[in-house]
Design a protein around this motif. Structure first.
Motif, PDB file in Angstrom:
ATOM      1  N   VAL A 224       0.701  -1.010  -0.035  1.00 39.74           N
ATOM      2  CA  VAL A 224      -0.016  -0.151  -0.002  1.00 39.74           C
ATOM      3  C   VAL A 224       0.781   1.174  -0.167  1.00 39.74           C
ATOM      4  O   VAL A 224       0.631   2.333  -0.664  1.00 39.74           O
ATOM      5  N   VAL A 225       1.865   1.199   0.729  1.00 40.10           N
ATOM      6  CA  VAL A 225       2.768   2.376   0.647  1.00 40.10           C
ATOM      7  C   VAL A 225       3.606   2.733  -0.435  1.00 40.10           C
ATOM      8  O   VAL A 225       3.607   3.570  -1.112  1.00 40.10           O
ATOM      9  N   LYS A 226       3.718   1.340  -1.065  1.00 38.45           N
ATOM     10  CA  LYS A 226       4.791   1.404  -2.545  1.00 38.45           C
ATOM     11  C   LYS A 226       3.955   1.842  -3.614  1.00 38.45           C
ATOM     12  O   LYS A 226       4.126   2.620  -4.454  1.00 38.45           O
ATOM     13  N   ILE A 227       2.567   1.679  -3.567  1.00 37.19           N
ATOM     14  CA  ILE A 227       1.547   2.003  -4.602  1.00 37.19           C
ATOM     15  C   ILE A 227       1.405   3.601  -4.540  1.00 37.19           C
ATOM     16  O   ILE A 227       1.077   4.204  -5.764  1.00 37.19           O
ATOM     17  N   ARG A 228       1.859   4.253  -3.425  1.00 38.42           N
ATOM     18  CA  ARG A 228       1.484   5.669  -3.574  1.00 38.42           C
ATOM     19  C   ARG A 228       2.892   6.107  -4.185  1.00 38.42           C
ATOM     20  O   ARG A 228       2.631   7.574  -4.129  1.00 38.42           O
ATOM     21  N   GLY A 229       3.909   5.802  -4.317  1.00 38.85           N
ATOM     22  CA  GLY A 229       4.743   6.144  -4.928  1.00 38.85           C
ATOM     23  C   GLY A 229       5.958   6.514  -3.919  1.00 38.85           C
ATOM     24  O   GLY A 229       6.127   6.296  -2.696  1.00 38.85           O
ATOM     25  N   PRO A 230       7.348   6.939  -4.479  1.00 38.83           N
ATOM     26  CA  PRO A 230       8.564   7.367  -3.890  1.00 38.83           C
ATOM     27  C   PRO A 230       8.152   8.082  -2.551  1.00 38.83           C
ATOM     28  O   PRO A 230       7.677   9.115  -2.627  1.00 38.83           O
ATOM     29  N   ARG A 231       8.982   7.967  -1.625  1.00 36.63           N
ATOM     30  CA  ARG A 231       8.855   8.783  -0.341  1.00 36.63           C
ATOM     31  C   ARG A 231       7.377   8.991   0.376  1.00 36.63           C
ATOM     32  O   ARG A 231       6.970  10.180   0.585  1.00 36.63           O
ATOM     33  N   ALA A 232       6.675   7.772   0.107  1.00 35.79           N
ATOM     34  CA  ALA A 232       5.420   7.867   0.618  1.00 35.79           C
ATOM     35  C   ALA A 232       5.136   7.812   2.063  1.00 35.79           C
ATOM     36  O   ALA A 232       4.143   8.270   2.640  1.00 35.79           O
ATOM     37  N   GLY A 233       5.938   7.035   2.661  1.00 37.10           N
ATOM     38  CA  GLY A 233       5.923   6.959   4.480  1.00 37.10           C
ATOM     39  C   GLY A 233       6.380   5.608   4.500  1.00 37.10           C
ATOM     40  O   GLY A 233       7.476   4.951   3.806  1.00 37.10           O
ATOM     41  N   PHE A 234       5.905   4.966   5.549  1.00 38.42           N
ATOM     42  CA  PHE A 234       6.198   3.905   6.049  1.00 38.42           C
ATOM     43  C   PHE A 234       5.300   2.818   6.615  1.00 38.42           C
ATOM     44  O   PHE A 234       4.194   3.507   7.376  1.00 38.42           O
TER      45      PHE A 234
ATOM     46  N   HIS B 286     -21.026 -10.245   2.489  1.00 40.59           N
ATOM     47  CA  HIS B 286     -21.128  -9.154   1.671  1.00 40.59           C
ATOM     48  C   HIS B 286     -20.486  -7.892   2.094  1.00 40.59           C
ATOM     49  O   HIS B 286     -20.666  -7.590   3.517  1.00 40.59           O
ATOM     50  N   ILE B 287     -19.504  -7.089   1.313  1.00 37.99           N
ATOM     51  CA  ILE B 287     -18.917  -5.996   1.940  1.00 37.99           C
ATOM     52  C   ILE B 287     -19.348  -4.610   0.982  1.00 37.99           C
ATOM     53  O   ILE B 287     -19.287  -4.934  -0.132  1.00 37.99           O
ATOM     54  N   ASN B 288     -19.661  -3.648   1.637  1.00 43.66           N
ATOM     55  CA  ASN B 288     -19.673  -2.225   0.935  1.00 43.66           C
ATOM     56  C   ASN B 288     -18.437  -1.674   1.126  1.00 43.66           C
ATOM     57  O   ASN B 288     -18.297  -1.216   2.215  1.00 43.66           O
ATOM     58  N   TYR B 289     -17.841  -1.264   0.172  1.00 44.07           N
ATOM     59  CA  TYR B 289     -16.492  -0.743   0.294  1.00 44.07           C
ATOM     60  C   TYR B 289     -16.603   0.655  -0.581  1.00 44.07           C
ATOM     61  O   TYR B 289     -16.953   0.933  -1.584  1.00 44.07           O
ATOM     62  N   TRP B 290     -16.580   1.737   0.469  1.00 44.25           N
ATOM     63  CA  TRP B 290     -16.480   3.160  -0.003  1.00 44.25           C
ATOM     64  C   TRP B 290     -15.214   3.713  -0.084  1.00 44.25           C
ATOM     65  O   TRP B 290     -14.152   3.317   0.739  1.00 44.25           O
ATOM     66  N   TYR B 291     -14.918   4.428  -1.202  1.00 47.92           N
ATOM     67  CA  TYR B 291     -13.750   5.084  -1.452  1.00 47.92           C
ATOM     68  C   TYR B 291     -13.741   6.210  -1.971  1.00 47.92           C
ATOM     69  O   TYR B 291     -14.692   6.681  -2.997  1.00 47.92           O
ATOM     70  N   SER B 292     -12.775   7.101  -2.080  1.00 47.87           N
ATOM     71  CA  SER B 292     -12.558   8.397  -2.661  1.00 47.87           C
ATOM     72  C   SER B 292     -12.201   8.111  -4.163  1.00 47.87           C
ATOM     73  O   SER B 292     -11.182   7.340  -4.240  1.00 47.87           O
ATOM     74  N   THR B 293     -12.744   9.211  -4.841  1.00 50.73           N
ATOM     75  CA  THR B 293     -12.253   8.752  -6.404  1.00 50.73           C
ATOM     76  C   THR B 293     -10.959   9.485  -6.934  1.00 50.73           C
ATOM     77  O   THR B 293     -10.757   9.435  -8.084  1.00 50.73           O
ATOM     78  N   THR B 294      -9.826   9.900  -6.071  1.00 53.64           N
ATOM     79  CA  THR B 294      -8.944  10.440  -6.510  1.00 53.64           C
ATOM     80  C   THR B 294      -7.914   9.666  -7.234  1.00 53.64           C
ATOM     81  O   THR B 294      -8.015   8.292  -6.803  1.00 53.64           O
ATOM     82  N   PRO B 295      -7.067   9.636  -8.174  1.00 53.49           N
ATOM     83  CA  PRO B 295      -6.222   8.734  -8.676  1.00 53.49           C
ATOM     84  C   PRO B 295      -5.436   7.740  -7.791  1.00 53.49           C
ATOM     85  O   PRO B 295      -5.579   6.515  -7.976  1.00 53.49           O
ATOM     86  N   THR B 296      -5.028   8.280  -6.655  1.00 53.93           N
ATOM     87  CA  THR B 296      -4.296   7.743  -5.722  1.00 53.93           C
ATOM     88  C   THR B 296      -5.136   6.628  -5.019  1.00 53.93           C
ATOM     89  O   THR B 296      -4.973   5.513  -4.887  1.00 53.93           O
ATOM     90  N   ASN B 297      -6.291   7.162  -4.446  1.00 51.90           N
ATOM     91  CA  ASN B 297      -7.050   6.310  -3.723  1.00 51.90           C
ATOM     92  C   ASN B 297      -7.877   5.283  -4.364  1.00 51.90           C
ATOM     93  O   ASN B 297      -7.995   4.236  -4.111  1.00 51.90           O
ATOM     94  N   THR B 298      -7.979   5.658  -5.854  1.00 50.43           N
ATOM     95  CA  THR B 298      -8.545   4.661  -6.866  1.00 50.43           C
ATOM     96  C   THR B 298      -7.459   3.518  -6.900  1.00 50.43           C
ATOM     97  O   THR B 298      -7.827   2.284  -6.936  1.00 50.43           O
ATOM     98  N   LEU B 299      -6.223   3.790  -6.967  1.00 49.44           N
ATOM     99  CA  LEU B 299      -5.290   2.744  -7.022  1.00 49.44           C
ATOM    100  C   LEU B 299      -5.135   2.021  -5.759  1.00 49.44           C
ATOM    101  O   LEU B 299      -4.815   0.758  -5.946  1.00 49.44           O
ATOM    102  N   VAL B 300      -5.232   2.821  -4.704  1.00 51.36           N
ATOM    103  CA  VAL B 300      -5.363   1.725  -3.319  1.00 51.36           C
ATOM    104  C   VAL B 300      -6.462   1.043  -3.171  1.00 51.36           C
ATOM    105  O   VAL B 300      -6.427  -0.230  -2.798  1.00 51.36           O
ATOM    106  N   GLN B 301      -7.598   1.384  -3.602  1.00 54.08           N
ATOM    107  CA  GLN B 301      -8.924   0.666  -3.798  1.00 54.08           C
ATOM    108  C   GLN B 301      -8.649  -0.695  -4.630  1.00 54.08           C
ATOM    109  O   GLN B 301      -9.004  -1.892  -4.120  1.00 54.08           O
ATOM    110  N   ARG B 302      -8.232  -0.629  -5.566  1.00 52.03           N
ATOM    111  CA  ARG B 302      -7.841  -1.691  -6.461  1.00 52.03           C
ATOM    112  C   ARG B 302      -7.021  -2.611  -5.952  1.00 52.03           C
ATOM    113  O   ARG B 302      -7.253  -3.950  -5.961  1.00 52.03           O
ATOM    114  N   LEU B 303      -5.992  -2.053  -5.476  1.00 54.74           N
ATOM    115  CA  LEU B 303      -4.967  -3.000  -4.749  1.00 54.74           C
ATOM    116  C   LEU B 303      -5.471  -3.555  -3.456  1.00 54.74           C
ATOM    117  O   LEU B 303      -5.379  -4.851  -3.260  1.00 54.74           O
ATOM    118  N   VAL B 304      -6.042  -3.135  -2.660  1.00 53.90           N
ATOM    119  CA  VAL B 304      -6.609  -3.550  -1.458  1.00 53.90           C
ATOM    120  C   VAL B 304      -7.720  -4.627  -1.775  1.00 53.90           C
ATOM    121  O   VAL B 304      -8.026  -5.762  -1.150  1.00 53.90           O
TER     122      VAL B 304
END
Length: 557
Positions: free
Chosen positions: A345-355, A394-412
């Protein structure tokens, strides 16, 4: 705080601990703050900023998220204020709307002496009544302020009459009164030294008496008493912030105010924002860029000029609705803890995203203890699948549609699928995700959100985000709706401690809650990454441990 990651975090933890051990607040007079650089910043100009999605709230008593709070730190004038300084010094409290205050011998009564001569952006005078009105709006349930629970906590700050008013919206609050035009008195049920810190939160800033006891949603402008005010607002399209011509420090430390104003354009996609910044047609993408942008930017600009990566107190975490559905089951929640690959999840956010981390507290907060309860760099699918067996409904998964959050949503989502959670419906939010999650009784099951410190104390993470005592009808921050009496009692006892025992207790409690109940799945401690146009004077880029980028100090060349 943000000059060098490892060193700065250590310095912040020490400084924050010193502040919190002494009650966090200081009653002393304001002191001059040094400039962020030796050069004199240029005055004037309008900073052009962008947001991918709209802000959550324009109402100052409901507003609680970073894009709003960054400009509201300059538009609001609370009784006290966090210093415009980096690192631990940024948590220091200075007298602002109050020229001074006193505390009664029993520690229950705070008397604030308001500065005479302050004016709102419409020219009207600011008096004690305006601070009382702000507090009454916070406590009124019809307004739905997310910080109401800070002022009605029986184990912490509990204003006399606050709980009853917050429950019914009727009558008055005996613990909030004015004497004459310039004296505000706040009385607590029992002594608590956290009150001055809460009076530095921007939501408590002076508010015109015309502001109604209901949410303000789409005003054309917002009157305020700080150095700036919101001069125009079009929901999901634009925000303009301009100087308050009536603002005077009147003995307080002057707000830094190099720019004439800020113009936010809402709805600018991150890839487009990157191109506009490079062309000089946009100065700052206020809510970041896509993960793929950061590698090339850091390679080209380094980390000390137009591209920056600052440490932060932000924790990103998966939140699970414990009040309904699949995640009422502890094993289902623990399956997520073991089955999510935090490092990915950290890696998908790109370089220097955190720990990656599995605690709610971050290294910047006193009491933080490294969490090894769940995998940080990989997932344990075998254990996750075993725990999830029989609980993969069943799970209802809510997410924000910014490009980063969409990538995180797909990964998770792929990781949830691998655990065995295959029956997932998705609800995207262009804006308003936090408001929707905060409405009690909603039908979400899973989301990934972030939290940043309001002040350097673990109470702000543990009690605020996990105590059932904070749950209200709307604007909840405990959006896991975790409501466990045993855990609540432990949190409330911790809130009454002080000094090193307080911090040690909270550090252990953080890990105990994650191990025993797992209402959330902490993922990472995020960095704050920014990119600025060539028009911005990079010598004036400074940060705050509370508000990230300090817009007041920023200047154009």
């Amino acid at each position: 705080m943000y000059k060098r990651l490892t060193l700065s975090l250590g310095m912040l933890a020490v400084g924050a601990a010193m502040l919190a051990a002494s009650g966090i607040a200081s009653t002393g007079s304001a002191h001059k703050q040094s400039a962020s650089s030796g050069s004199v910043a240029k005055k004037g100009g309008i900073l052009k900023a962008s947001l991918t999605v709209g802000i959550e709230n324009i109402d100052p008593q409901r507003s609680y998220y970073v894009p709003e709070s960054q400009y509201e730190w300059l538009t609001q004038r609370p009784l006290l204020n966090f210093a415009h300084a980096e690192g631990a010094r940024g948590y220091r409290l200075l007298n602002e709307g109050a020229k001074s205050y006193t505390v009664s011998r029993d520690g229950r009564t705070y008397t604030f002496h308001i500065r005479a001569g302050m004016r709102f952006s419409n020219g009207q005078p600011v008096t004690a009544a305006n601070y009382k009105h702000a507090l009454m709006r916070i406590l009124n349930p019809a307004v739905g302020s997310p910080i109401a629970s800070f002022l009605t906590d029986p184990s912490s700050v509990n204003i006399v009459g606050g709980i009853a008013y917050n429950t019914t919206g009727k009558g008055s609050v005996g613990g909030i009164r004015t004497t004459g035009k310039y004296t505000l008195i706040i009385k607590l049920i029992k002594a608590n030294a956290l009150l001055p810190t809460l009076m530095a939160m921007i939501e408590t800033g002076a508010t015109p008496l015309s502001f109604p006891m209901k949410p303000i949603t789409s005003p054309k402008s917002v009157v305020s008493a700080g150095a700036y005010y919101v001069s125009s607002y079009t929901p999901d399209r634009s925000i303009s912030v301009r100087r308050n011509k009536f603002y005077k420090p009147l003995g307080a430390v002057p707000y830094p105010a190099n720019l004439n104003g800020f113009d936010y354009t809402i709805g600018t996609q991150q890839d487009q924002a990157l191109l506009l910044v490079k062309k000089g047609q946009l100065d700052w993408p206020a809510d970041g860029l896509s993960p793929s942008a950061w590698g090339p930017l850091f390679a080209q600009y380094g980390t000390k000029g137009r591209a920056r990566a600052f440490a932060s107190s932000i924790v990103d975490y998966g939140v699970m609705n414990t009040s309904k559905g699949v995640f009422t089951n502890l094993n289902a929640r623990k399956a997520v803890e073991y089955g999510i690959n935090r490092k990915s999840v950290v890696k998908i956010r790109g370089p220097r995203a955190g720990f990656p981390q599995c605690s709610m507290l971050t290294p910047a907060i006193p009491g933080y203890k490294k969490c090894n309860l769940y995998p940080l760099n990989k997932q344990d699918l075998s254990k996750a699948r075993s725990l999830a067996s029989g609980h993969t409904g069943h799970i209802n998964y809510w997410y924000s549609t910014t490009p980063t959050n969409t990538l995180v949503q797909r990964l998770v989502s792929s990781q949830l699928n691998a655990i065995g959670f295959n029956n997932i419906d998705y609800k995207p939010f262009a804006s308003g995700l936090f408001t929707a999650l905060g409405k009690k009784g909603n039908d979400y099951d899973f989301a990934i959100i972030g939290w940043q410190a309001d002040f350097p104390d673990p109470y702000d993470y543990i009690n605020k985000l996990l105590c059932g005592c904070t749950i209200q009808d709307v604007q909840n921050n405990n959006v896991s709706y975790f409501n466990n009496k045993t855990a609540d009692n432990l949190m409330q006892k911790a809130a009454q401690l002080r000094g090193t025992k307080r911090f040690s207790t909270y550090g252990n409690l953080d890990l105990q809650i994650q191990k025993t109940w797992a209402p959330t799945a902490p993922l990472d401690n995020r960095n704050d990454r920014n990119f600025f146009s060539a028009r911005v004077d990079t010598n004036t880029i400074a940060t705050s441990p509370v508000y990230e980028i300090d817009l007041g100090k920023m200047a154009l060349k």
